[in-house]
Scaffold this motif. Structure first.
Motif, PDB file in Angstrom:
ATOM      1  N   LEU A 115      11.998  11.731  66.158  1.00  0.00           N
ATOM      2  CA  LEU A 115      13.080  12.546  65.619  1.00  0.00           C
ATOM      3  C   LEU A 115      14.226  12.668  66.616  1.00  0.00           C
ATOM      4  O   LEU A 115      15.399  12.499  66.259  1.00  0.00           O
ATOM      5  CB  LEU A 115      12.543  13.935  65.256  1.00  0.00           C
ATOM      6  CG  LEU A 115      13.554  14.953  64.720  1.00  0.00           C
ATOM      7  CD1 LEU A 115      14.202  14.443  63.438  1.00  0.00           C
ATOM      8  CD2 LEU A 115      12.872  16.296  64.495  1.00  0.00           C
ATOM      9  N   THR A 160      17.906  10.813  66.164  1.00  0.00           N
ATOM     10  CA  THR A 160      19.121  11.617  66.184  1.00  0.00           C
ATOM     11  C   THR A 160      20.092  11.097  67.235  1.00  0.00           C
ATOM     12  O   THR A 160      21.286  10.908  66.967  1.00  0.00           O
ATOM     13  CB  THR A 160      18.773  13.088  66.471  1.00  0.00           C
ATOM     14  OG1 THR A 160      17.837  13.560  65.507  1.00  0.00           O
ATOM     15  CG2 THR A 160      20.023  13.963  66.429  1.00  0.00           C
ATOM     16  N   VAL A 211       8.233   8.529  60.813  1.00  0.00           N
ATOM     17  CA  VAL A 211       8.665   9.743  60.102  1.00  0.00           C
ATOM     18  C   VAL A 211       9.821  10.394  60.849  1.00  0.00           C
ATOM     19  O   VAL A 211      10.841  10.775  60.267  1.00  0.00           O
ATOM     20  CB  VAL A 211       7.490  10.729  59.952  1.00  0.00           C
ATOM     21  CG1 VAL A 211       7.986  12.086  59.452  1.00  0.00           C
ATOM     22  CG2 VAL A 211       6.444  10.166  59.004  1.00  0.00           C
ATOM     23  N   THR A 265      13.989  10.454  59.840  1.00  0.00           N
ATOM     24  CA  THR A 265      14.609  11.761  59.636  1.00  0.00           C
ATOM     25  C   THR A 265      15.756  12.000  60.613  1.00  0.00           C
ATOM     26  O   THR A 265      16.752  12.641  60.268  1.00  0.00           O
ATOM     27  CB  THR A 265      13.553  12.875  59.798  1.00  0.00           C
ATOM     28  OG1 THR A 265      12.436  12.590  58.969  1.00  0.00           O
ATOM     29  CG2 THR A 265      14.127  14.241  59.422  1.00  0.00           C
ATOM     30  N   VAL A 276      19.437  11.125  59.649  1.00  0.00           N
ATOM     31  CA  VAL A 276      19.974  12.065  58.648  1.00  0.00           C
ATOM     32  C   VAL A 276      20.424  13.347  59.333  1.00  0.00           C
ATOM     33  O   VAL A 276      21.508  13.877  59.065  1.00  0.00           O
ATOM     34  CB  VAL A 276      18.906  12.368  57.575  1.00  0.00           C
ATOM     35  CG1 VAL A 276      19.437  13.400  56.578  1.00  0.00           C
ATOM     36  CG2 VAL A 276      18.495  11.091  56.854  1.00  0.00           C
ATOM     37  N   LEU A 277      19.588  13.856  60.239  1.00  0.00           N
ATOM     38  CA  LEU A 277      19.940  15.065  60.989  1.00  0.00           C
ATOM     39  C   LEU A 277      21.191  14.832  61.824  1.00  0.00           C
ATOM     40  O   LEU A 277      22.085  15.695  61.877  1.00  0.00           O
ATOM     41  CB  LEU A 277      18.768  15.470  61.889  1.00  0.00           C
ATOM     42  CG  LEU A 277      18.988  16.698  62.786  1.00  0.00           C
ATOM     43  CD1 LEU A 277      19.219  17.943  61.936  1.00  0.00           C
ATOM     44  CD2 LEU A 277      17.784  16.895  63.714  1.00  0.00           C
TER      45      LEU A 277
END
Length: 384
Positions: free
Chosen positions: A24, A28, A143, A147, A150-151
């Motif tokens: 994640l 990002t 996963v 994500t 998008v964040l």
């Protein structure tokens, strides 16, 4: 409670949690960094050069990780990967000058290399087959990495600095579960170690070639494959959807790989190498057709997912248990080489020939090891 007192499921849960959080934060940062660079006035060529710095640092650090894991436990390197990523995001959040950007890319390269090499080495040390555990961590990391962009997009609507600040905080949070990993000692190579280059041993050579093909596919998927799609008339939204198909297929491939028995793993890896190279070779040739592109990119993504899991598993199961860290680092080095060399090879070729035949040449090269190593195509003895 020590690692020997706890069930391996606890260790796998800690590994998967770390992978989700790291993926994640990295997902990002990977989007926010170029957005910040664009806003700061850097050109596309300068951003490409900065990205290459990360690839070079990743390659350089992988070259030393095998030796490093003989001195320090691999779980400490997983911890360090989170700190490197947090620092990478933090330095550019504070300043968008050239030096902080270069430092950020260097640290990001270190973080990628430390995380994947050390995490893989940690998981292959457990009892039983490594492939199911590697499939779990690959799916967990995916996963987070799916994500993260998008964040980053949502937060960058305000400012990329906010996205990078959040990514740094996420990376720091990802350090916590690393302290729950089993405390295994550093690798201690056996006294009767087989002489010769590790990457040339049977089985290890297959895993290293798997890393080459998977790395080449991943690098081209985010560089020249979209270029070929756009050149053939695909819209920006269609290109995004097609790349998403490839990434989704990679998840499917990773899940499938965890179910492949050790007996069939080398043969499946060679099939994945051949399929991955073929997908690269055909990616631009079929770019004019959306249905054909879906088939080719899904095939390539599936192959890459299989290779990421089974390549490391085959390498680990082909050497002495105390050589597994070095073997995983070696196969990871081949992957890093391909991620750097494949786009450069295409860039050099398109100065003389069009993009479509250039990708055919590079795709053929990525698939060729499947033919050279075809002696591994027969399944091994059943292990019960």
């Amino acid at each position: 409670m020590t690692g020997s007192d706890r069930p391996r499921s606890w260790d796998l849960t800690a590994s998967a949690t770390t992978a989700v959080i790291h993926g994640l934060a990295l997902g990002t940062a990977s989007v926010a960094l170029p957005l910040l660079a664009l806003g700061a006035g850097y050109s596309a060529a300068e951003i490409g050069a900065l990205t290459a710095v990360s690839a070079v640092s990743q390659l350089a650090s992988r070259l030393s990780l095998g030796a490093l894991m003989r001195r320090v436990p691999e779980w400490t390197l997983v911890t360090a990967s989170g700190l490197f990523l947090a620092l990478s995001c933090g330095v550019v959040a504070l300043s968008s000058a050239l030096a902080p950007f270069v430092l950020a890319q260097l640290l990001q390269g270190f973080s990628r290399a430390f995380f994947w090499t050390a995490s893989t080495a940690h998981l292959v040390r457990g009892p039983g087959r490594a492939a199911p555990r590697l499939a779990v961590i690959n799916l967990a990391a995916s996963v987070g990495s799916l994500t993260g962009p998008v964040l980053a997009g949502l937060l960058s609507e305000r400012t990329p600095v906010l996205a990078l600040t959040v990514a740094a905080a996420i990376a720091v949070a990802g350090v916590a579960p690393t302290f729950l990993l089993d405390r295994l000692p550093p690798f201690a190579p056996p006294a009767d170690r087989v002489s010769g280059r590790l990457w040339r041993r049977p089985g290890v050579d297959v895993g290293c070639c798997a890393g080459l093909t998977a790395g080449g596919w991943q690098a081209l998927l985010v560089s020249y494959v979209p270029v070929g799609l756009v050149a053939s008339g695909q819209s920006a939204s269609a290109v995004g959807a097609l790349v998403a198909v490839a990434n989704g297929a990679m998840l499917v491939g990773s899940g499938f790989a965890g179910r492949v028995s050790s007996r069939w793993a080398p043969a499946v890896v060679l099939a994945g190498i051949l399929l991955g190279g073929l997908a690269v070779a055909l990616s631009a040739a079929v770019a004019w057709s959306t249905p054909l592109s879906v088939v080719v990119l899904a095939a390539g993504g599936s192959a890459a997912g299989v290779l990421q899991v089974l390549g490391s598993a085959v390498v680990a199961e082909s050497v002495h248990p105390e050589e597994r860290g070095e073997a995983v680092a070696t196969s990871g080095t081949f992957r890093a080489i391909a991620m750097l060399a494949a786009p450069l090879a295409v860039a050099g070729l398109i100065s003389a020939i069009p993009l479509t035949p250039a990708l055919v040449v590079v795709g053929t090269a990525l698939g060729l090891p499947a033919v050279v190593l075809r002696r591994h195509a027969r399944p091994g003895p059943a292990t019960g």
